[in-house]
Design a protein around this motif. Structure first.
Motif, PDB file in Angstrom:
ATOM      1  N   LYS A 122      -2.776  -6.771 -41.239  1.00 43.81           N
ATOM      2  CA  LYS A 122      -1.787  -6.889 -40.624  1.00 43.81           C
ATOM      3  C   LYS A 122      -1.851  -6.394 -39.573  1.00 43.81           C
ATOM      4  O   LYS A 122      -0.845  -6.392 -38.529  1.00 43.81           O
ATOM      5  CB  LYS A 122      -1.185  -7.209 -42.024  1.00 43.81           C
ATOM      6  N   THR A 123      -2.510  -4.455 -39.990  1.00 42.73           N
ATOM      7  CA  THR A 123      -1.836  -3.628 -39.102  1.00 42.73           C
ATOM      8  C   THR A 123      -2.188  -3.812 -38.039  1.00 42.73           C
ATOM      9  O   THR A 123      -1.257  -3.285 -36.196  1.00 42.73           O
ATOM     10  CB  THR A 123      -2.199  -2.420 -39.936  1.00 42.73           C
ATOM     11  N   GLU A 124      -3.334  -4.162 -37.537  1.00 43.76           N
ATOM     12  CA  GLU A 124      -4.832  -3.918 -37.077  1.00 43.76           C
ATOM     13  C   GLU A 124      -3.635  -4.964 -35.885  1.00 43.76           C
ATOM     14  O   GLU A 124      -3.210  -4.993 -34.418  1.00 43.76           O
ATOM     15  CB  GLU A 124      -5.990  -4.783 -37.073  1.00 43.76           C
ATOM     16  N   VAL A 125      -3.398  -6.307 -36.293  1.00 45.97           N
ATOM     17  CA  VAL A 125      -2.985  -6.709 -35.583  1.00 45.97           C
ATOM     18  C   VAL A 125      -1.177  -7.130 -35.010  1.00 45.97           C
ATOM     19  O   VAL A 125      -1.258  -7.623 -33.922  1.00 45.97           O
ATOM     20  CB  VAL A 125      -2.838  -8.931 -36.383  1.00 45.97           C
ATOM     21  N   GLN A 126      -0.399  -6.421 -35.887  1.00 47.42           N
ATOM     22  CA  GLN A 126       0.893  -5.649 -35.164  1.00 47.42           C
ATOM     23  C   GLN A 126       0.434  -5.056 -33.915  1.00 47.42           C
ATOM     24  O   GLN A 126       1.384  -5.283 -32.776  1.00 47.42           O
ATOM     25  CB  GLN A 126       1.556  -5.099 -36.503  1.00 47.42           C
ATOM     26  N   GLN A 127      -0.326  -4.407 -34.190  1.00 51.21           N
ATOM     27  CA  GLN A 127      -1.164  -2.967 -32.837  1.00 51.21           C
ATOM     28  C   GLN A 127      -1.093  -4.158 -32.082  1.00 51.21           C
ATOM     29  O   GLN A 127      -0.748  -3.804 -30.893  1.00 51.21           O
ATOM     30  CB  GLN A 127      -1.881  -1.637 -33.256  1.00 51.21           C
ATOM     31  N   TRP A 128      -1.822  -5.070 -31.867  1.00 50.31           N
ATOM     32  CA  TRP A 128      -2.422  -5.990 -30.870  1.00 50.31           C
ATOM     33  C   TRP A 128      -0.917  -6.156 -30.380  1.00 50.31           C
ATOM     34  O   TRP A 128      -1.596  -6.551 -28.777  1.00 50.31           O
ATOM     35  CB  TRP A 128      -3.423  -7.032 -31.129  1.00 50.31           C
ATOM     36  N   MET A 129       0.072  -6.978 -30.584  1.00 53.53           N
ATOM     37  CA  MET A 129       1.169  -7.826 -30.408  1.00 53.53           C
ATOM     38  C   MET A 129       2.529  -6.367 -29.794  1.00 53.53           C
ATOM     39  O   MET A 129       2.207  -7.253 -28.848  1.00 53.53           O
ATOM     40  CB  MET A 129       1.466  -7.931 -32.133  1.00 53.53           C
ATOM     41  N   ASP A 130       2.011  -5.319 -30.018  1.00 62.45           N
ATOM     42  CA  ASP A 130       2.583  -4.811 -29.645  1.00 62.45           C
ATOM     43  C   ASP A 130       2.534  -4.131 -28.054  1.00 62.45           C
ATOM     44  O   ASP A 130       2.664  -4.201 -27.515  1.00 62.45           O
ATOM     45  CB  ASP A 130       2.891  -3.117 -30.428  1.00 62.45           C
ATOM     46  N   GLY A 131       0.681  -4.018 -28.261  1.00 64.01           N
ATOM     47  CA  GLY A 131       0.622  -3.802 -26.417  1.00 64.01           C
ATOM     48  C   GLY A 131       1.130  -5.204 -25.922  1.00 64.01           C
ATOM     49  O   GLY A 131       0.943  -4.744 -24.846  1.00 64.01           O
ATOM     50  N   LEU A 132       0.772  -6.113 -26.128  1.00 59.61           N
ATOM     51  CA  LEU A 132       0.643  -6.948 -25.532  1.00 59.61           C
ATOM     52  C   LEU A 132       2.732  -7.856 -25.387  1.00 59.61           C
ATOM     53  O   LEU A 132       2.459  -8.151 -24.032  1.00 59.61           O
ATOM     54  CB  LEU A 132       0.323  -8.687 -26.257  1.00 59.61           C
ATOM     55  N   VAL A 133       3.259  -6.973 -26.064  1.00 58.85           N
ATOM     56  CA  VAL A 133       4.804  -6.829 -25.721  1.00 58.85           C
ATOM     57  C   VAL A 133       4.923  -6.061 -24.464  1.00 58.85           C
ATOM     58  O   VAL A 133       5.622  -7.030 -23.217  1.00 58.85           O
ATOM     59  CB  VAL A 133       5.808  -6.622 -26.996  1.00 58.85           C
ATOM     60  N   ARG A 134       4.623  -5.218 -24.957  1.00 62.89           N
ATOM     61  CA  ARG A 134       4.517  -3.997 -23.388  1.00 62.89           C
ATOM     62  C   ARG A 134       3.852  -4.285 -22.529  1.00 62.89           C
ATOM     63  O   ARG A 134       3.827  -5.015 -21.429  1.00 62.89           O
ATOM     64  CB  ARG A 134       3.760  -2.838 -24.113  1.00 62.89           C
TER      65      ARG A 134
END
Length: 182
Positions: A120-132
Motif C-alpha cells: 500500500k505504501t509503495e502504491v501510494q508513492q506511485w500515485m503521489d508521483g503520478l499526481v505531481r
C-alpha cells in the motif's frame, strides 16, 4: 452558501456543486461535508417533488463519487477542458507495465497485513508521483501526457481498492478460525 439546484437548470460542474476550487487538490473533508449537507437538503423523503429530488440526489451522489477519488477527479478535470477522449485506451509505457505486473504479483502473493501495508505504501508513492506529473501536464496543457497519467492513476486506484479488499479478507479470515473451540 449552497447552490440552489432547483433554480439552476443549466448543468453545474461538480466543483461548483460542492463550492470547491476547480483543482486536483481539494479538501476531502470539505467535499464530504458539502456532500452530506446537499444530500440532506435534496433527500427524496423530504421533498415535495420526489422525482426531481431523486434526480438531484443521484446527481449529487455521482458528483461526489467522481471528486472523491484522485483518478476520477483528474479525468473530470480533463473532461472540463474537453480533453478526456481515449481515456479507456491501454497504457503503452513498457516500463510502467512491467512495474504494474510486479505490483499485481506482489498483491497476489501477499499473505499477511505487513506485506499488504508495504505494498500500500509503495502504491501510494506511485500515485503521489503520478499526481505531481498530472499537475505539470495539466498546467502546461500537455493533454496526451495528462491522459496517459490518468490511465496510470486509474490502474493504481484499482490496485489500492484491491489491497483494501485483501485486507478485509485477511481480517475476515482471522476472525473466522475453524480451529476455534465453541
Amino acid at each position: 452558501m449552497t447552490p440552489n439546484l432547483a433554480r439552476n437548470p443549466s448543468p453545474m460542474n461538480h466543483f461548483e456543486l460542492f463550492n470547491l476550487p476547480v483543482a486536483l487538490d481539494i479538501d476531502l473533508a470539505t467535499l464530504k461535508a458539502h456532500f452530506l449537507k446537499l444530500q440532506q437538503q435534496y433527500h427524496p423523503d423530504k421533498a415535495k417533488d420526489k422525482d426531481k429530488a431523486l434526480i438531484k440526489s443521484s446527481e449529487i451522489n455521482q458528483a461526489y463519487k467522481v471528486l472523491s477519488q484522485v483518478d476520477s477527479r483528474a479525468g473530470y478535470l480533463l473532461a472540463l477542458k474537453k480533453q478526456d477522449h481515449h481515456l479507456d485506451q491501454s497504457i503503452s509505457d513498457f516500463e510502467f507495465l512491467q512495474s504494474a505486473l510486479e505490483i499485481r504479483e506482489q498483491l497476489d502473493e501477499a499473505t499477511d497485513s505487513d506485506q499488504l501495508n508495504s505494498l500500500k505504501t509503495e502504491v501510494q508513492q506511485w500515485m503521489d508521483g503520478l499526481v505531481r506529473e498530472f499537475k505539470l501536464d495539466y498546467t502546461h496543457e500537455e493533454w496526451a501526457d495528462a491522459r496517459d497519467t490518468v490511465r496510470k492513476l486509474r490502474f493504481f486506484q484499482k490496485v489500492m481498492n484491491d489491497i483494501d479488499k485483501a485486507e478485509d479478507q485477511l481480517l475476515d479470515d482471522e476472525d473466522f478460525d475453524l480451529d476455534d473451540e465453541f
